[in-house]
Each structure stands twice: as C-alpha cells, then as structure tokens.
Design a protein around this motif. Structure first.
Motif, short mmCIF file in Angstrom:
data_model
loop_
_atom_site.label_atom_id
_atom_site.label_comp_id
_atom_site.label_asym_id
_atom_site.label_seq_id
_atom_site.Cartn_x
_atom_site.Cartn_y
_atom_site.Cartn_z
N LEU A 54 0.72 -1.08 0.06
CA LEU A 54 -0.02 0.05 -0.10
C LEU A 54 0.91 1.35 -0.16
CD1 LEU A 54 -2.93 1.01 0.16
CD2 LEU A 54 -2.58 1.01 2.56
N ILE A 55 2.00 1.43 0.67
CA ILE A 55 2.79 2.47 0.91
C ILE A 55 3.54 2.56 -0.60
CG2 ILE A 55 5.00 3.28 1.77
CD1 ILE A 55 3.91 2.09 4.64
N GLN A 56 3.81 1.59 -1.12
CA GLN A 56 4.65 1.72 -2.30
C GLN A 56 3.73 2.06 -3.58
OE1 GLN A 56 7.59 1.35 -3.41
NE2 GLN A 56 8.39 0.85 -1.38
N ARG A 57 2.25 1.52 -3.38
CA ARG A 57 1.36 2.31 -4.45
C ARG A 57 1.31 3.52 -4.28
NH1 ARG A 57 -1.83 -1.32 -7.31
NH2 ARG A 57 -3.37 0.06 -7.24
N LEU A 58 1.15 4.23 -3.02
CA LEU A 58 0.92 5.41 -2.72
C LEU A 58 2.10 6.35 -3.16
CD1 LEU A 58 -0.55 5.48 0.90
CD2 LEU A 58 -1.83 6.07 -1.14
N VAL A 59 3.20 5.83 -3.12
CA VAL A 59 4.45 6.46 -3.29
C VAL A 59 4.32 6.55 -5.01
CG1 VAL A 59 6.92 6.21 -3.71
CG2 VAL A 59 5.78 6.02 -1.48
N TYR A 60 4.16 5.51 -5.39
CA TYR A 60 4.27 5.60 -7.13
C TYR A 60 3.13 6.52 -7.54
CZ TYR A 60 7.72 2.11 -7.86
OH TYR A 60 9.03 1.70 -7.97
N ARG A 61 1.93 6.47 -6.77
CA ARG A 61 0.79 7.33 -7.24
C ARG A 61 1.39 8.70 -7.18
NH1 ARG A 61 -4.64 6.09 -4.38
NH2 ARG A 61 -4.37 4.19 -5.80
N ASP A 62 1.86 9.28 -6.09
CA ASP A 62 2.58 10.67 -6.20
C ASP A 62 3.37 10.99 -7.03
OD1 ASP A 62 0.78 11.02 -3.79
OD2 ASP A 62 2.43 10.81 -2.38
N ALA A 63 4.41 9.67 -7.36
CA ALA A 63 5.29 9.99 -8.49
C ALA A 63 4.56 10.00 -9.95
CB ALA A 63 6.47 8.97 -8.54
N ASN A 110 6.09 4.58 -18.49
CA ASN A 110 7.18 3.84 -17.33
C ASN A 110 6.50 3.77 -15.85
OD1 ASN A 110 8.64 3.04 -19.52
ND2 ASN A 110 9.97 4.51 -19.17
N LYS A 111 6.06 4.79 -15.65
CA LYS A 111 5.57 4.87 -14.16
C LYS A 111 4.35 4.36 -13.86
CE LYS A 111 8.54 7.49 -11.71
NZ LYS A 111 9.41 6.61 -10.55
N SER A 112 3.50 4.34 -14.94
CA SER A 112 2.22 3.75 -14.59
C SER A 112 2.34 2.39 -14.77
CB SER A 112 1.15 4.28 -15.73
OG SER A 112 1.56 3.91 -16.96
N ALA A 113 3.38 1.89 -15.72
CA ALA A 113 3.35 0.13 -15.64
C ALA A 113 4.19 0.00 -14.28
CB ALA A 113 4.50 -0.05 -16.87
#
Length: 191
Positions: A54-63, A110-113
C-alpha cells in the motif's frame, strides 16, 4: 560442531565416535533452529506485506501525479510553440519542446507500468470484507423491515377493531384520511 574438519584430530574410541556423531547432529539442530528463528524474524507478516504494498502504491501514485503534471506542462509548452511558429520555419525551441514532450509521455507510461506491477490483493481483501459487511447490513435491514411491517399490520388491525367496535366504517375512515392528505399536499404545493 557441524564440520568434519581437516581430519588431523578425530575420536579414536567407539564411544568417542558415537559422542562425536551425536555432537555433530546436535550442532546441526542448533544451527538450523538459529537459522529458522532468524529467517522468521526477518520475514514480513502478511499484514506488513500488505502495508508495504500500500505504501509503495501511494508513493508511485504521487510520483505518477508529478510525472503527469510535468507531461501536461510540456504538452502545453509544445502546443504554445506550435501556435507561435511562422510558416516554413521550425525553430530550435519547437524541436526541444517536442523532444521534451515525448520524454515526459514515455516517463509517464513507465511510471504507470511500475505502479501496476504491485499486487492488488490488499484492495480485493478490503473490498470483499466491506462487501460481506454490507450484505450483513442489508440482511439486518431486511429483518428490521419485516418486523416494522408486522408491527404496522398489528397496529392497523388493532385500529380497525377499535373503530369497528365504536361503529365506524374502517374503509371510509381510511379514505377520508387519504383525501385530507391530498388536500394538505395541494395547499403546501400552492404556497
């Protein structure tokens, strides 16, 4: 305790060899228990794994938000450069804006993948638990609704018995109440 060694020192008697074998087995048991304990302490529990995902998904969502904002800004600069271009003239700025826009779009893809590679089991678990709770709530609501309907029916039956015992026609009484309600709604609608 678990190694044979070079063979320069070894037990010579039968009891010494038995004791050596038992010590080797005991040493292997102790080392394996130590390894299992350490590996269990270092491994994440399912709750910790879900939290990490969940934390990784939130970090990637912010990025992803930042990358998408920069891609939109570069698209705006590129479209502005296209509007300001003179016929037959392709300035250096336009080439740079186009290249920058393409880079930002590729970075966004790339970020969305990267974001999609994370496991969605946490979301599925959350949704399934809420769905179960919601179905329980609906079932309780239906039970309460049945109770209310039965109580209403009892009250209407009691009211009908009371009115008939006083010599009042129940059907006419209910029609009069409905007419009064309709007149009240008309008056409120006009006001």
């Amino acid at each position: 305790m678990t190694t044979v060694g070079y063979g320069d020192v070894y037990p010579k008697s039968f009891m010494g060899r038995i004791l050596g074998i038992m010590l080797c087995i005991w040493g292997m048991i102790l080392v394996s228990l130590f390894v299992v304990t350490v590996s269990e302490q270092l491994e994440l529990t399912q709750l910790q794994k879900n939290s990490y995902v969940l934390i990784q998904r939130l970090v990637y969502r912010d990025a992803l938000k930042k990358v998408s904002a920069s891609a939109l800004f570069s698209m705006f600069k590129f479209s502005k450069a296209i509007k300001n271009i003179k016929e037959g003239d392709k300035p250096k700025f336009l080439n740079h804006a186009e290249q920058n826009f393409k880079e930002k779009v590729l970075e966004f893809k790339n970020k969305s993948a990267e974001m999609r590679k994370f496991d969605n089991t946490l979301e599925y678990t959350y949704l399934s638990k809420n769905l179960i709770l919601f179905s329980d709530y609906i079932q309780k609501f239906a039970e309460n609704q049945e109770k209310v309907e039965s109580q209403q029916k009892e009250i209407l039956d009691y009211f009908e018995n009371l009115l008939t015992s006083k010599g009042v026609n129940f059907e006419e009484f209910m029609q009069k109440i409905e007419q009064d309600e309709e007149e009240k709604e008309k008056i409120e609608g006009e006001g």
